[in-house]
Design a protein around this motif. Structure first.
Motif, PDB file in Angstrom:
ATOM      1  N   UNK A   1       0.844  -1.194   0.000  1.00  0.00           N
ATOM      2  CA  UNK A   1       0.000   0.000   0.000  1.00  0.00           C
ATOM      3  C   UNK A   1       0.878   1.242   0.000  1.00  0.00           C
ATOM      4  N   UNK A   2       0.903   1.917  -1.124  1.00  0.00           N
ATOM      5  CA  UNK A   2       1.684   3.151  -1.252  1.00  0.00           C
ATOM      6  C   UNK A   2       0.792   4.304  -1.656  1.00  0.00           C
ATOM      7  N   UNK A   3       1.394   5.430  -1.949  1.00  0.00           N
ATOM      8  CA  UNK A   3       0.633   6.614  -2.339  1.00  0.00           C
ATOM      9  C   UNK A   3      -0.214   6.362  -3.585  1.00  0.00           C
ATOM     10  N   UNK A   4       0.293   5.700  -4.636  1.00  0.00           N
ATOM     11  CA  UNK A   4      -0.532   5.476  -5.834  1.00  0.00           C
ATOM     12  C   UNK A   4      -1.804   4.684  -5.533  1.00  0.00           C
ATOM     13  N   UNK A   5      -1.668   3.628  -4.727  1.00  0.00           N
ATOM     14  CA  UNK A   5      -2.835   2.799  -4.406  1.00  0.00           C
ATOM     15  C   UNK A   5      -3.867   3.602  -3.606  1.00  0.00           C
ATOM     16  N   UNK A   6      -3.370   4.347  -2.641  1.00  0.00           N
ATOM     17  CA  UNK A   6      -4.266   5.154  -1.812  1.00  0.00           C
ATOM     18  C   UNK A   6      -4.938   6.242  -2.656  1.00  0.00           C
ATOM     19  N   UNK A   7      -4.171   6.894  -3.489  1.00  0.00           N
ATOM     20  CA  UNK A   7      -4.694   7.980  -4.307  1.00  0.00           C
ATOM     21  C   UNK A   7      -5.772   7.489  -5.268  1.00  0.00           C
ATOM     22  N   UNK A   8      -5.529   6.352  -5.910  1.00  0.00           N
ATOM     23  CA  UNK A   8      -6.517   5.796  -6.850  1.00  0.00           C
ATOM     24  C   UNK A   8      -7.805   5.445  -6.125  1.00  0.00           C
TER      25      UNK A   8
ATOM     26  N   UNK B   1     -15.528  10.537   0.221  1.00  0.00           N
ATOM     27  CA  UNK B   1     -14.078  10.440  -0.003  1.00  0.00           C
ATOM     28  C   UNK B   1     -13.302  11.002   1.183  1.00  0.00           C
ATOM     29  N   UNK B   2     -13.768  12.107   1.738  1.00  0.00           N
ATOM     30  CA  UNK B   2     -13.100  12.690   2.905  1.00  0.00           C
ATOM     31  C   UNK B   2     -13.166  11.749   4.103  1.00  0.00           C
ATOM     32  N   UNK B   3     -14.310  11.096   4.264  1.00  0.00           N
ATOM     33  CA  UNK B   3     -14.461  10.188   5.404  1.00  0.00           C
ATOM     34  C   UNK B   3     -13.531   8.993   5.286  1.00  0.00           C
TER      35      UNK B   3
ATOM     36  N   UNK C   1       1.082   6.768   3.725  1.00  0.00           N
ATOM     37  CA  UNK C   1       0.901   7.219   2.342  1.00  0.00           C
ATOM     38  C   UNK C   1      -0.297   8.127   2.133  1.00  0.00           C
ATOM     39  N   UNK C   2      -1.242   8.142   3.074  1.00  0.00           N
ATOM     40  CA  UNK C   2      -2.424   8.994   2.909  1.00  0.00           C
ATOM     41  C   UNK C   2      -2.027  10.467   2.916  1.00  0.00           C
ATOM     42  N   UNK C   3      -0.969  10.783   3.635  1.00  0.00           N
ATOM     43  CA  UNK C   3      -0.536  12.181   3.750  1.00  0.00           C
ATOM     44  C   UNK C   3      -0.147  12.783   2.411  1.00  0.00           C
ATOM     45  N   UNK C   4       0.340  11.952   1.495  1.00  0.00           N
ATOM     46  CA  UNK C   4       0.801  12.455   0.201  1.00  0.00           C
ATOM     47  C   UNK C   4      -0.228  12.264  -0.904  1.00  0.00           C
ATOM     48  N   UNK C   5      -1.406  11.752  -0.551  1.00  0.00           N
ATOM     49  CA  UNK C   5      -2.464  11.605  -1.555  1.00  0.00           C
ATOM     50  C   UNK C   5      -2.994  12.980  -1.931  1.00  0.00           C
ATOM     51  N   UNK C   6      -3.535  13.083  -3.129  1.00  0.00           N
ATOM     52  CA  UNK C   6      -4.035  14.378  -3.610  1.00  0.00           C
ATOM     53  C   UNK C   6      -5.186  14.866  -2.740  1.00  0.00           C
ATOM     54  N   UNK C   7      -5.297  16.188  -2.651  1.00  0.00           N
ATOM     55  CA  UNK C   7      -6.405  16.775  -1.920  1.00  0.00           C
ATOM     56  C   UNK C   7      -7.715  16.478  -2.634  1.00  0.00           C
ATOM     57  N   UNK C   8      -8.785  16.393  -1.854  1.00  0.00           N
ATOM     58  CA  UNK C   8     -10.089  16.059  -2.420  1.00  0.00           C
ATOM     59  C   UNK C   8     -10.783  17.337  -2.871  1.00  0.00           C
TER      60      UNK C   8
END
Length: 367
Positions: free
Chosen positions: A84-91, A105-107, A129-136
């Motif tokens: 589980x990395x940033x790409x997986x979390x972001x997608x 999505x925020x929840x 990795x959630x910290x580096x995911x794109x803003x909603x």
């Protein structure tokens, strides 16, 4: 035990890749109950146990967490933590945003961050990795956030004269929300015992919530610590409370579920509780149903002008009026029960009555 095989253009390169694979498979050193090879669904069980042990979360917050977690595990539960990395979390978050909207999505983003934060604390992940995911992105709102003075005055007059508003017991509720800025759950939880008519104040110390398996209940503690407050009431709201406290309600012998500040669940006759805004058929009024009734009345009165208004619109309107009158952000936050801006101000017991000027401002309805 599964064998690990790696190849490379040279023997040294293959050995290096093999060592890296063994390192990644093993995960970082940890003395916790989870490792980099723990699947997310298994880590979630440990996180849920921590949630259950928490004495700061309300039952409805736990339910929100559980619903979001179910959505997370459906998509990501089979992955190992090291996968589980940033790409997986972001997608995943973007997919929830697309299919269920920004609020959902925020929840899930918040809950996933809490879950993976626990994994970081256990040493099973190097970073969250959630910290580096794109803003909603929530997009631009197409409706105004607060009522204008003219619309506010017109709406109150029309609601007060509307037969359906009287039948659904919406007229007084709308006037109360507009005159206090309370959350809908807080307003529906107001009892005669917390209203001081002589002093013209109300203690906000409870909320109404719908809990799984229990229905709509009265919780004798606010939504958050910041939610506890004593606010001054405009004169017209004091008179509204006086009138409703003198009324006799049908179904007063119907029992309702009350959850005490200590978490104990008790059953009490509705008449003994003394709710200012009980359900139409007795008991505790469901906030969702009350919002639906408000929307139905306002849409029937003038859908184009007022159909967008919800109970939360009155909170924004109150905040706007107080801001226009020059009250400080601190005074407005105290009145509305918002989170405090600093740790020093987090000790709400020292606040006494939140800005009495607010009552004067909300009592003046001249445009």
């Amino acid at each position: 035990m599964r064998e690990i095989t790696r190849y490379g253009p040279t023997r040294a390169a293959a050995e290096r890749r093999l060592k890296e694979a063994i390192r990644d498979r093993s995960g970082p050193p940890t003395g916790g109950e989870i490792t980099a090879d723990t699947r997310l669904r298994d880590a979630a069980r440990l996180w849920l146990a921590e949630v259950e042990e928490s004495d700061t979360l309300t039952p409805q917050t736990r339910e929100i967490y559980e619903r979001a977690l179910a959505r997370i595990l459906k998509a990501l539960g089979g992955l190992l933590l090291r996968e589980i990395g940033v790409p997986e979390v972001d997608r995943f978050i973007k997919a929830v945003r697309k299919n269920h909207g920004p609020s959902a999505a925020k929840t899930v983003k918040s809950v996933l961050s809490l879950l993976l934060g626990m994994a970081v604390r256990h040493g099973a992940m190097p970073t969250n990795p959630v910290r580096d995911a794109a803003k909603i992105s929530t997009g631009r709102r197409s409706r105004p956030q607060a009522l204008t003075r003219a619309d506010e005055a017109a709406m109150l007059a029309k609601v007060a004269a509307d037969e359906r508003a009287q039948e659904l017991d919406v007229a007084d509720l709308v006037a109360f929300l507009d005159g206090t800025g309370m959350r809908i759950g807080e307003a529906l939880a107001v009892r005669a015992e917390v209203v001081d008519l002589d002093a013209g104040v109300v203690e906000v110390c409870a909320t109404v919530a719908r809990l799984k398996g229990k229905g709509t209940v009265l919780q004798l503690h606010p939504k958050t610590a910041a939610g506890w407050r004593v606010i001054a009431l405009p004169d017209h709201v004091v008179e509204l409370c006086r009138r409703r406290m003198a009324m006799s309600w049908p179904h007063g012998d119907r029992e309702i579920t009350v959850i005490t500040a200590g978490g104990e669940e008790v059953r009490r006759p509705a008449g003994d509780v003394g709710l200012l805004f009980p359900g139409l058929f007795g008991g505790v009024r469901n906030p969702s149903n009350a919002n639906r009734d408000i929307k139905a009345v306002l849409t029937g009165i003038d859908g184009e002008r007022f159909g967008w208004v919800t109970s939360h619109t009155f909170r924004r309107t109150v905040a706007t009026r107080l801001d226009e009158a020059g009250l400080s952000a601190r005074a407005i936050a105290d009145h509305l029960g918002h989170a405090k801006p600093s740790m020093t101000q987090d000790v709400y017991m020292g606040r006494n009555v939140a800005a009495a000027q607010a009552a004067e401002i909300l009592g003046n309805r001249e445009a």
